[in-house]
Design an enzyme around this catalytic site. Structure first.
Site, PDB file in Angstrom:
ATOM      1  N   THR A 351      18.497  34.854  87.288  1.00 47.86           N
ATOM      2  CA  THR A 351      19.661  35.084  88.138  1.00 47.86           C
ATOM      3  C   THR A 351      19.903  36.592  88.281  1.00 47.86           C
ATOM      4  OG1 THR A 351      20.725  32.973  87.570  1.00 47.86           O
ATOM      5  CG2 THR A 351      22.170  34.684  88.411  1.00 47.86           C
ATOM      6  N   GLY A 434      21.745  31.742  83.145  1.00 49.71           N
ATOM      7  CA  GLY A 434      21.811  30.299  83.026  1.00 49.71           C
ATOM      8  C   GLY A 434      23.086  29.812  82.375  1.00 49.71           C
TER       9      GLY A 434
END
Length: 529
Positions: A351, A434
């Site tokens: 991410t 996450g």
């Protein structure tokens, strides 16, 4: 102030604008936008687009994004949910009939329709000042002309190489020259550049309709997906009302479900009943408390958080004092809890996150992701788009609030954050990685509120996460502390990779300055002007 004899990073200070993110090229693109007169919304989109090129294992136009913003740094917050939905034809019963109990991160059924591009356009149309095409120009240039691979990106690329070889299109699109590039190699993505140009010229229609959409849908269906052109054309990000909870004179703001920002709020409400400031910030008691609060909050999350369009999410209960009291009462300072199901979701640390504040104090907390490393690993050779695997966040049990349904959004892990005080935004921040993200939000916030750390110290500080039945400690946590935690009943592990990354910008309203920090666990930087 940090000890200048020791390795570390100083905070970054500026007056006119700042961006903190996980790659210097993206931070530079954002600051260039600010210097040209663009605002924080413009700069965040420009940075995110660059990250979709230079960090392909972590994000991409085939993924989702969420935005939490404080216009003018004030108390009014805006939220944008840019998470994509399952194809209309998706059906949990059909997958169960095929013998599936869960949706694998490698399954074509894990691919939800990408929501990021629609969110970018919607955000700029409502709050930006520049054309989307101008904001995508730096990303297009990096994709066409090439960019040098940075150290953390090279490490993560290598870790994903074997998986890309197994997934259709993965090696073709994402292994230039047939292998993961090394640090310093120049990488080009000409097919992705063409897709970005289509978006620059036609907006969302250049992605969700026409040739690009046709290529993506044909690829997905050829490999067993049930996606349609109508699924892509119907994609629409939605404006949402942020949620908050108080903590020792501050408020933490998050976005509501289907994201799991409420997990961080539940943790904070639980921890507020303990005197954290009296504990060693790196000691066993503090780590134990954080772990136990997280275990309780994740247990509640897994039973309730889902797409509110399809399931009733009891937010009043989740943010109630009663629930916080009940959770707090279950924590024993001397012993780890038993009888609570361990969190066992996919473990990943990818991410990208972007924090931007402009000279008018517009604060934009922006996160973009394809979920697991390289998402699903499926990548369309026709468009250069690698697809997210957010559908792995669905459940297949009939009757579960988060069960897979056509047109539904899965439980989502990417969460932007904003810390408020006295009716103003004081810290625009996020911690990627996450399921760890709500724990990271709480860890950074309590480092600042309870221990007086600056934003860089708060981000640098060693992290832990209770996952898969073990308390995984970064190597920055001493062995004697690990022994004390083990004596409390925590099975101890040491992860190969650190927990996530993070960026933050502190708004010093009194002195009219911005103070930024960026995580040394990533390659990024905070830049200001």
């Amino acid at each position: 102030m940090r000890d200048l004899h020791l390795p570390g990073r100083s905070t970054v200070h500026a007056r006119n604008g700042m961006c903190a993110t996980s790659h210097p090229l993206a931070a530079l693109a954002a600051v260039d936008v600010l210097r040209r007169g663009g605002n924080a919304y413009d700069a965040a989109v420009a940075a995110s687009a660059v990250l979709c090129v230079v960090e392909p294992m972590s994000t991409g136009v085939g993924g989702d994004c969420f935005v939490l913003a404080a216009p003018g740094g004030g108390n009014r917050l805006i939220g944008l949910n840019g998470s994509g939905r399952a194809p209309r034809a998706a059906d949990a019963a059909a997958l169960r009939a095929e013998g599936m109990e869960t949706i694998s991160i490698d399954s074509i059924h894990s691919v939800t329709v990408p929501g990021a591009v629609d969110a970018w356009e919607r955000l700029i149309a409502a709050h930006g000042t520049m054309a989307l095409g101008d904001l995508l120009a730096p990303a297009i240039a990096h994709a066409e002309e090439g960019f040098p691979v940075s150290p953390r990106v090279a490490r993560d690329w290598k870790l994903g190489e074997a998986r890309l070889r197994r997934q259709a299109g993965g090696a073709d699109v994402l292994l230039p020259g047939g292998a993961a590039p090394a640090c310093g190699d120049i990488v080009r993505f000409p097919r992705l550049a063409r897709t970005l140009r289509a978006i620059a010229e036609k907006g969302r229609a250049g992605f969700y309709e026409g040739e690009v959409a046709q290529s993506m849908v044909a690829f997905l269906r050829a490999h067993g997906g049930v996606h349609t052109l109508d699924d892509f054309a119907a994609t629409e990000a939605t404006w949402v009302e942020p949620v908050r909870t108080s903590y020792r004179g501050y408020q933490l703001a998050e976005l509501p479900p289907n994201g799991h920002g409420v997990t961080a709020l539940m943790m904070l409400k639980t921890l507020e009943g303990f005197d954290l400031a009296a504990l060693d910030p790196s000691g066993a008691d503090r780590i134990h408390l954080e772990a136990e609060a997280a275990r309780l909050a994740f247990d509640v999350r897994d039973g309730h958080v889902a797409d509110p369009d399809f399931a009733a999410v009891p937010m009043d209960h989740l943010l109630s004092d009663r629930l916080a009291d009940e959770m707090r009462a279950r924590i024993d300072m001397e012993r780890a809890m038993t009888g609570i199901a361990p969190f066992t979701g996919p473990i990943y640390r990818d991410t990208v996150y972007v924090s931007v504040v402009d000279r008018d104090l517009n604060a934009v907390s922006f996160i973009n992701s394809i979920y697991f490393q390289f998402g699903s690993g499926f990548a369309d050779p026709g468009t250069g788009v690698n697809f997210q695997n957010r559908g792995a966040g669905f459940r297949l049990e009939e009757g579960h609030p988060n069960v897979l349904q056509g047109g539904k959004r899965p439980l989502h892990t990417i969460i932007p954050a904003m810390l408020m005080q006295d009716g103003r935004a004081v810290m625009c921040y996020g911690v990627m990685g996450g399921a760890y993200q709500p724990v990271g939000h709480v860890h950074v916030a309590t480092n600042i509120v309870d221990y007086g750390m600056d934003v860089q110290e708060a981000i640098d500080h060693a992290r832990s996460f209770h996952v898969a039945g073990r308390l995984e400690l970064e190597r920055g946590i001493d062995d004697h502390v690990a022994d004390q935690l083990a004596a409390k009943g925590h099975p101890i592990g040491r992860p190969d990779n650190p927990w996530g990354g993070g960026q933050a910008i502190w708004i010093d309203h009194a002195r009219g300055a911005l103070i930024g920090g960026s995580d040394p666990r990533k390659d990024g930087a905070a830049l200001g002007w």
